[in-house]
Write a protein that holds these residues in place. Structure first.
Motif, PDB file in Angstrom:
ATOM      1  N   TYR A  34      -6.609   4.814   0.781  1.00  0.00           N
ATOM      2  CA  TYR A  34      -6.627   3.367   0.575  1.00  0.00           C
ATOM      3  C   TYR A  34      -6.727   2.610   1.895  1.00  0.00           C
ATOM      4  O   TYR A  34      -6.698   1.377   1.929  1.00  0.00           O
ATOM      5  CB  TYR A  34      -5.368   2.923  -0.181  1.00  0.00           C
ATOM      6  CG  TYR A  34      -4.082   3.069   0.596  1.00  0.00           C
ATOM      7  CD1 TYR A  34      -3.543   1.989   1.292  1.00  0.00           C
ATOM      8  CD2 TYR A  34      -3.415   4.284   0.640  1.00  0.00           C
ATOM      9  CE1 TYR A  34      -2.363   2.123   2.015  1.00  0.00           C
ATOM     10  CE2 TYR A  34      -2.239   4.424   1.349  1.00  0.00           C
ATOM     11  CZ  TYR A  34      -1.719   3.344   2.035  1.00  0.00           C
ATOM     12  OH  TYR A  34      -0.557   3.477   2.751  1.00  0.00           O
ATOM     13  N   ASP A  72      -4.257   5.835  -7.365  1.00  0.00           N
ATOM     14  CA  ASP A  72      -2.880   5.596  -6.934  1.00  0.00           C
ATOM     15  C   ASP A  72      -2.633   4.093  -6.941  1.00  0.00           C
ATOM     16  O   ASP A  72      -3.578   3.290  -6.860  1.00  0.00           O
ATOM     17  CB  ASP A  72      -2.693   6.168  -5.515  1.00  0.00           C
ATOM     18  CG  ASP A  72      -1.295   5.961  -4.970  1.00  0.00           C
ATOM     19  OD1 ASP A  72      -0.420   6.768  -5.289  1.00  0.00           O
ATOM     20  OD2 ASP A  72      -1.091   4.976  -4.234  1.00  0.00           O
ATOM     21  N   ASP A  73      -1.367   3.701  -7.020  1.00  0.00           N
ATOM     22  CA  ASP A  73      -1.026   2.277  -7.015  1.00  0.00           C
ATOM     23  C   ASP A  73      -1.595   1.560  -5.790  1.00  0.00           C
ATOM     24  O   ASP A  73      -2.094   0.432  -5.893  1.00  0.00           O
ATOM     25  CB  ASP A  73       0.497   2.097  -7.039  1.00  0.00           C
ATOM     26  CG  ASP A  73       1.112   2.519  -8.364  1.00  0.00           C
ATOM     27  OD1 ASP A  73       0.369   2.638  -9.358  1.00  0.00           O
ATOM     28  OD2 ASP A  73       2.335   2.746  -8.400  1.00  0.00           O
ATOM     29  N   LYS A  74      -1.503   2.187  -4.617  1.00  0.00           N
ATOM     30  CA  LYS A  74      -1.964   1.536  -3.388  1.00  0.00           C
ATOM     31  C   LYS A  74      -3.483   1.339  -3.396  1.00  0.00           C
ATOM     32  O   LYS A  74      -3.993   0.327  -2.904  1.00  0.00           O
ATOM     33  CB  LYS A  74      -1.534   2.360  -2.174  1.00  0.00           C
ATOM     34  CG  LYS A  74      -0.023   2.388  -1.976  1.00  0.00           C
ATOM     35  CD  LYS A  74       0.366   3.297  -0.810  1.00  0.00           C
ATOM     36  CE  LYS A  74       1.876   3.337  -0.629  1.00  0.00           C
ATOM     37  NZ  LYS A  74       2.289   4.254   0.454  1.00  0.00           N
ATOM     38  N   ASP A  77      -4.143  -1.546  -5.820  1.00  0.00           N
ATOM     39  CA  ASP A  77      -3.790  -2.831  -5.200  1.00  0.00           C
ATOM     40  C   ASP A  77      -4.847  -3.257  -4.190  1.00  0.00           C
ATOM     41  O   ASP A  77      -5.219  -4.439  -4.117  1.00  0.00           O
ATOM     42  CB  ASP A  77      -2.430  -2.729  -4.512  1.00  0.00           C
ATOM     43  CG  ASP A  77      -1.285  -2.582  -5.501  1.00  0.00           C
ATOM     44  OD1 ASP A  77      -1.491  -2.882  -6.696  1.00  0.00           O
ATOM     45  OD2 ASP A  77      -0.188  -2.170  -5.071  1.00  0.00           O
ATOM     46  N   LYS A  78      -5.342  -2.315  -3.402  1.00  0.00           N
ATOM     47  CA  LYS A  78      -6.368  -2.607  -2.400  1.00  0.00           C
ATOM     48  C   LYS A  78      -7.654  -3.053  -3.086  1.00  0.00           C
ATOM     49  O   LYS A  78      -8.307  -4.016  -2.660  1.00  0.00           O
ATOM     50  CB  LYS A  78      -6.629  -1.353  -1.558  1.00  0.00           C
ATOM     51  CG  LYS A  78      -7.660  -1.521  -0.458  1.00  0.00           C
ATOM     52  CD  LYS A  78      -7.050  -2.112   0.783  1.00  0.00           C
ATOM     53  CE  LYS A  78      -7.983  -2.017   1.965  1.00  0.00           C
ATOM     54  NZ  LYS A  78      -7.389  -2.544   3.211  1.00  0.00           N
TER      55      LYS A  78
END
Length: 476
Positions: A34, A72-74, A77-78
């Motif tokens: 990310y 993944d969450d990150k 979010d990105k």
């Protein structure tokens, strides 16, 4: 001497005995893609690159698996912040990872799987855990029940009754136990998702490694690696879900590298002290970066400072100087490939260091000793078997450490050109001045020779007169 590896699982060094004689299966947790790679990422990748190289040099057939976490969450979010898909973000930073690591002369792993390409294997492992009553589903999420795995904590040495919920674990009211961890996350609007027996969703972080390692290396394999920060909860959870699903030991040897500190401080967002690989390779030679990353034992921290990088840069120059002198001595060693040679005393001592839990710090010390011997022999006019043996040992050791990726002449030309551009000086002008100085010295016009040296010093150019009558130069 047998190879000894410090096994985090047992807390001691153990003689390495692979499951299958002559073969090694090694899984190392790769990046969550990310953002760009920093020097901490690079240390882990370089450390395991060297371990794989050494195992192969020892004669093992190595299957090295290093994954990409590309959901993944990150990452989500990105992607949301940039208004693109998660796939776009993941692919961008996978490309950057390769650019950074190729620039550091890291060899590709045997297999480099992406989590999103192995969803069926991930679902299969979760189904096994569900069938055994070790995992449970709540509203589309699936959790691992740590109460059903008595061995939880054996890698990190942590006891659940001594830990506080919320310390590196996700707190969720749907969990039966606060320390239960997610295997499958229910679909949320705008997030990537796949079909599963529990509804559309995506895998949790930990389960991907259990699925992919078992797919490529088997349910039990030899070495599992990563940074120390992964011991808990990531690797602890991998052990729990893998051994619960398959009913057998997971990885036999657990290897974790220490952190990179910046001026004796931990890298952190609050300190804004991350050193990105793409920035560092523009400032330092990639081999100097590798030498720095390997200068301490892999389990110990390594401190990034101006002094440490100055020392690493000077060290690489010394090594290339010795190599260059040996190559310029009339090719007396012929065209034999050092890789096919048995190796001399320096190689044996290097292997002894590496057999002691991959001690690159001691191994690098042996490499410098070989370089000093090369210089000493050449200074004494000795160009026989001893010189060739020391030079060949240098090349064999450097191959394991990922050094000497170019001939010495090419290395110095590239460094001079880069430094000259930085100093706004023409390298050809410097060479002309050196030739003029050599002519003055030959004619015993030492006043002119000294004047030229002073002029070069004013240009930040340092000369080194070698015993064979040649002169090399570098910038201060």
């Amino acid at each position: 001497m047998p190879l000894n590896i410090y096994n985090v699982l047992s807390g001691k060094k153990e003689v390495f005995e692979p499951l299958e004689p002559g073969k090694v299966g090694m899984y190392v947790c790769g990046p969550t893609v990310y953002g760009p790679c920093h020097i901490g990422h690079a240390r882990s990748v370089v450390v395991f690159d060297v371990i794989a190289r050494y195992l192969r040099a020892r004669g093992y057939e190595v299957t090295y698996v290093r994954n990409f976490t590309d959901v993944d969450d990150k990452i989500i979010d990105k992607a949301r912040a940039e208004g693109v898909s998660s796939q776009v973000i993941a692919e961008k930073y996978i490309r950057e990872f390769y650019e950074d690591m190729d620039g550091l002369f890291v060899e590709r792993a045997t297999i480099e799987p992406k989590a999103t390409e192995h969803i069926p294997a991930i679902i299969h492992v979760i189904e096994r855990l569900m069938d055994k009553g070790i995992a449970y589903a709540v509203e589309g999420d699936v959790f691992f029940s740590i109460d059903a795995f008595p061995g939880y904590g054996k890698l990190s040495g942590r006891r659940l009754d001594e830990m506080e919920a919320g310390a590196r674990v996700d707190v969720d009211k749907k969990k039966k136990n606060p320390f239960d961890f997610v295997l499958w996350k229910a679909e949320k609007p705008g997030e990537p998702s796949w079909d599963s027996p529990w509804g559309r969703g995506r895998p949790g972080w930990h389960i991907e490694c259990s699925a992919m390692s078992s797919e490529f290396l088997g349910e039990t394999f030899d070495i599992h690696g990563g940074g120390k920060d992964l011991v808990f909860p990531h690797h602890e959870n991998e052990i729990a879900q893998s051994e619960a699903a398959f009913g057998k030991p997971f990885a036999r040897y657990w290897v974790h590298n220490g952190f990179v500190r910046i001026n004796q401080e931990k890298m952190s967002k609050s300190l804004n002290n991350f050193k990105m690989v793409k920035d560092l390779v523009g400032e330092f030679h990639p081999e100097a970066i590798r030498l720095f990353l390997l200068s301490n034992h892999y389990r110990s921290p390594v401190d990034f400072t101006d002094t440490s990088m100055h020392d690493a840069t000077a060290g690489i120059e010394k090594l290339y100087t010795a190599l260059g002198r040996s190559q310029e001595s009339g090719d007396i060693c012929g065209d034999s490939d050092p890789e096919t040679q048995a190796g001399g005393q320096h190689w044996e001592r290097f292997c002894a260091a590496m057999d002691d839990d991959f001690n690159t710090a001691k191994g690098i010390g042996v490499l410098f000793e070989a370089a000093r011997q090369v210089n000493k022999l050449l200074d004494g006019g000795q160009t026989g078997d001893a010189l060739c043996a020391a030079r060949d040992d240098m090349l064999k050791m450097a191959r394991i450490l990922g050094l000497f990726n170019a001939p010495a002449t090419a290395y110095f030309e590239s460094r001079r050109s880069a430094a000259a551009a930085k100093e706004s000086v023409d390298p050809a002008q410097i060479e002309e001045m050196i030739q003029a100085r050599a002519k003055a010295r030959k004619e015993k016009d030492f006043a002119t020779a000294d004047k030229i040296r002073d002029q070069l010093a004013d240009m930040n150019v340092v000369l080194e007169d070698l015993p064979d009558g040649t002169t090399t130069w570098k910038f201060m």
